[in-house]
Structures are given as C-alpha cells and as structure tokens.
Write a protein that holds these residues in place. Sequence first.
Motif, PDB file in Angstrom:
ATOM      1  N   PHE A  82      17.463  62.309  56.034  1.00 44.41           N
ATOM      2  CA  PHE A  82      18.759  61.058  56.203  1.00 44.41           C
ATOM      3  C   PHE A  82      19.065  60.922  54.437  1.00 44.41           C
ATOM      4  O   PHE A  82      18.380  60.685  53.811  1.00 44.41           O
ATOM      5  CB  PHE A  82      18.218  59.948  56.810  1.00 44.41           C
ATOM      6  CG  PHE A  82      17.511  59.950  58.073  1.00 44.41           C
ATOM      7  CD1 PHE A  82      18.370  60.074  59.183  1.00 44.41           C
ATOM      8  CD2 PHE A  82      16.223  60.206  58.271  1.00 44.41           C
ATOM      9  CE1 PHE A  82      17.796  60.212  60.517  1.00 44.41           C
ATOM     10  CE2 PHE A  82      15.786  60.335  59.561  1.00 44.41           C
ATOM     11  CZ  PHE A  82      16.434  60.453  60.683  1.00 44.41           C
ATOM     12  N   THR A  83      20.407  61.546  54.497  1.00 44.92           N
ATOM     13  CA  THR A  83      20.779  61.216  53.046  1.00 44.92           C
ATOM     14  C   THR A  83      22.040  60.112  53.302  1.00 44.92           C
ATOM     15  O   THR A  83      22.962  60.263  53.875  1.00 44.92           O
ATOM     16  CB  THR A  83      21.552  62.580  52.670  1.00 44.92           C
ATOM     17  OG1 THR A  83      20.401  63.645  52.380  1.00 44.92           O
ATOM     18  CG2 THR A  83      22.053  62.364  51.090  1.00 44.92           C
ATOM     19  N   MET A  84      21.631  59.300  52.398  1.00 45.40           N
ATOM     20  CA  MET A  84      22.860  57.807  52.357  1.00 45.40           C
ATOM     21  C   MET A  84      23.870  58.038  51.537  1.00 45.40           C
ATOM     22  O   MET A  84      23.735  58.513  50.542  1.00 45.40           O
ATOM     23  CB  MET A  84      21.791  56.920  52.050  1.00 45.40           C
ATOM     24  CG  MET A  84      20.511  56.436  52.588  1.00 45.40           C
ATOM     25  SD  MET A  84      20.364  56.449  54.371  1.00 45.40           S
ATOM     26  CE  MET A  84      18.705  56.200  54.493  1.00 45.40           C
ATOM     27  N   SER A  85      24.875  57.456  51.985  1.00 46.67           N
ATOM     28  CA  SER A  85      26.287  57.666  51.089  1.00 46.67           C
ATOM     29  C   SER A  85      27.263  56.567  51.710  1.00 46.67           C
ATOM     30  O   SER A  85      26.947  55.825  52.521  1.00 46.67           O
ATOM     31  CB  SER A  85      27.000  58.982  51.193  1.00 46.67           C
ATOM     32  OG  SER A  85      27.407  59.252  52.256  1.00 46.67           O
ATOM     33  N   GLY A  86      28.246  56.141  51.051  1.00 51.29           N
ATOM     34  CA  GLY A  86      29.000  55.096  51.274  1.00 51.29           C
ATOM     35  C   GLY A  86      29.349  54.049  50.324  1.00 51.29           C
ATOM     36  O   GLY A  86      29.291  54.291  49.423  1.00 51.29           O
ATOM     37  N   SER A  87      29.465  52.866  50.872  1.00 54.24           N
ATOM     38  CA  SER A  87      29.781  51.806  50.306  1.00 54.24           C
ATOM     39  C   SER A  87      29.102  50.199  50.793  1.00 54.24           C
ATOM     40  O   SER A  87      28.674  50.462  51.992  1.00 54.24           O
ATOM     41  CB  SER A  87      31.259  51.446  49.733  1.00 54.24           C
ATOM     42  OG  SER A  87      31.906  50.977  50.915  1.00 54.24           O
ATOM     43  N   SER A  88      29.255  49.300  50.248  1.00 51.03           N
ATOM     44  CA  SER A  88      29.286  48.142  51.018  1.00 51.03           C
ATOM     45  C   SER A  88      30.026  47.807  52.154  1.00 51.03           C
ATOM     46  O   SER A  88      29.325  46.830  53.258  1.00 51.03           O
ATOM     47  CB  SER A  88      29.382  46.866  50.019  1.00 51.03           C
ATOM     48  OG  SER A  88      30.679  46.578  49.914  1.00 51.03           O
ATOM     49  N   PHE A  92      22.581  54.540  47.787  1.00 50.03           N
ATOM     50  CA  PHE A  92      23.380  55.581  48.189  1.00 50.03           C
ATOM     51  C   PHE A  92      23.114  56.805  47.194  1.00 50.03           C
ATOM     52  O   PHE A  92      22.886  56.744  46.169  1.00 50.03           O
ATOM     53  CB  PHE A  92      24.955  55.339  48.019  1.00 50.03           C
ATOM     54  CG  PHE A  92      25.252  54.137  48.544  1.00 50.03           C
ATOM     55  CD1 PHE A  92      25.155  54.283  50.249  1.00 50.03           C
ATOM     56  CD2 PHE A  92      25.780  53.049  48.154  1.00 50.03           C
ATOM     57  CE1 PHE A  92      25.484  53.470  51.183  1.00 50.03           C
ATOM     58  CE2 PHE A  92      26.029  51.891  49.006  1.00 50.03           C
ATOM     59  CZ  PHE A  92      26.165  52.059  50.417  1.00 50.03           C
ATOM     60  N   GLY A  93      22.881  57.971  47.928  1.00 48.19           N
ATOM     61  CA  GLY A  93      22.589  59.201  47.248  1.00 48.19           C
ATOM     62  C   GLY A  93      21.186  59.697  47.374  1.00 48.19           C
ATOM     63  O   GLY A  93      20.905  60.867  47.160  1.00 48.19           O
ATOM     64  N   GLN A  94      20.546  58.706  48.101  1.00 47.00           N
ATOM     65  CA  GLN A  94      19.253  58.946  48.076  1.00 47.00           C
ATOM     66  C   GLN A  94      18.906  59.807  49.450  1.00 47.00           C
ATOM     67  O   GLN A  94      19.582  59.432  50.363  1.00 47.00           O
ATOM     68  CB  GLN A  94      17.932  57.721  47.996  1.00 47.00           C
ATOM     69  CG  GLN A  94      17.924  57.330  46.919  1.00 47.00           C
ATOM     70  CD  GLN A  94      17.048  55.939  46.810  1.00 47.00           C
ATOM     71  OE1 GLN A  94      17.320  55.218  47.391  1.00 47.00           O
ATOM     72  NE2 GLN A  94      16.143  56.140  45.763  1.00 47.00           N
TER      73      GLN A  94
END
Length: 167
Positions: A78-84, A158-160
């Motif tokens: 699972f690779t996280m990205s995005g914003s608040s 994010f990015g992890q």
Amino acid sequence: METFTKPVMENIVLGSPTVVVTATDFCPPNYGLSVDYGGWCNFPREHFEMSQVAFSEIAKRKADIVPVQYRRSGGLKFTMSGSSHFFQVLITNVGMDGEVAALKVKGSRTGWIPMARNWGQNWHCNVNLQHQPLSFEVTISSGKTLTSYNVATAKWQFGQTFEGKQF
C-alpha cells in the motif's frame, strides 16, 4: 504509448528451477496488436521480460517464449499519496487473480470508508486520514476479501509504502 514513471517493486518467485525476479514497472497494454503478435501486455496475457542470465536458468538460450508458473512473494503493498483533503493509495503485489474490485480504508477515528478507483490500482477518498493508524479491506474480482489491520502506524507519511497480508 503509455509510460509509467513510478516504479512498482514486486518480488516474484518462478517455478523449478527457481529464479527470483523483481518486477519494477507496469507493462502497458497495446490493444493495437493481437496477443499473438506483440500485444504481450494485453489482458489476459502476462509476461516477464528477463535478463539473458536469468532466462538461461529456466530455458535454453535459443528459446523465445517459455510458459512459467509463478507466485508473488510478500504481502500486498500500500503506497500512500495525496494531501490533507485527498487520500490516495496504490495497491501492488496482489495475489490470486490480482484484480482489485473494491477497497475500503479505516482510520482509528473513522469507520470503514469505501474508496473509489482513480486509475489502475490507485484508489482514493476525500477524507483526512493523517495521524491515525490505517487498516485496509481489499476485495478482488473473484469476490474474496482480505482485511489487513493497522498496516500503517499513526506516523505514516505520504510517499511511504506499507505491507499487509496476502491472499
């Protein structure tokens, strides 16, 4: 021609003799070609492009296409990205049929939140999930569902990329 700039790492163990292959990107389909003549990445076909040294471990050097049995090693990634205000996750290394049909995410301060497919295996929701551990419920096209609890700690960024269970 499609290109994918974000590499995806999948460790794949091939049959006997054994060769461990690390796939580092997606293979874009070319629907302008048939699967028998260059459309190697067109559904439902799968393939590995291997170095000559690795290929020589499973076939004679004069061979061209060799059917292989393989299995993915390790859990779902699972690779996280995005914003608040926008949370997106890329799912890779999915076992079984490999096609994610539905995804839900749960933070420590939320219930299960259905996510929408953004493109490919990228899924998103418009919820701020920062600063809480995350769990995921993945359903593949065969209908099987797998839940991985507390995949990411409250300190995720994010990015992890995090690893969950495998089908």
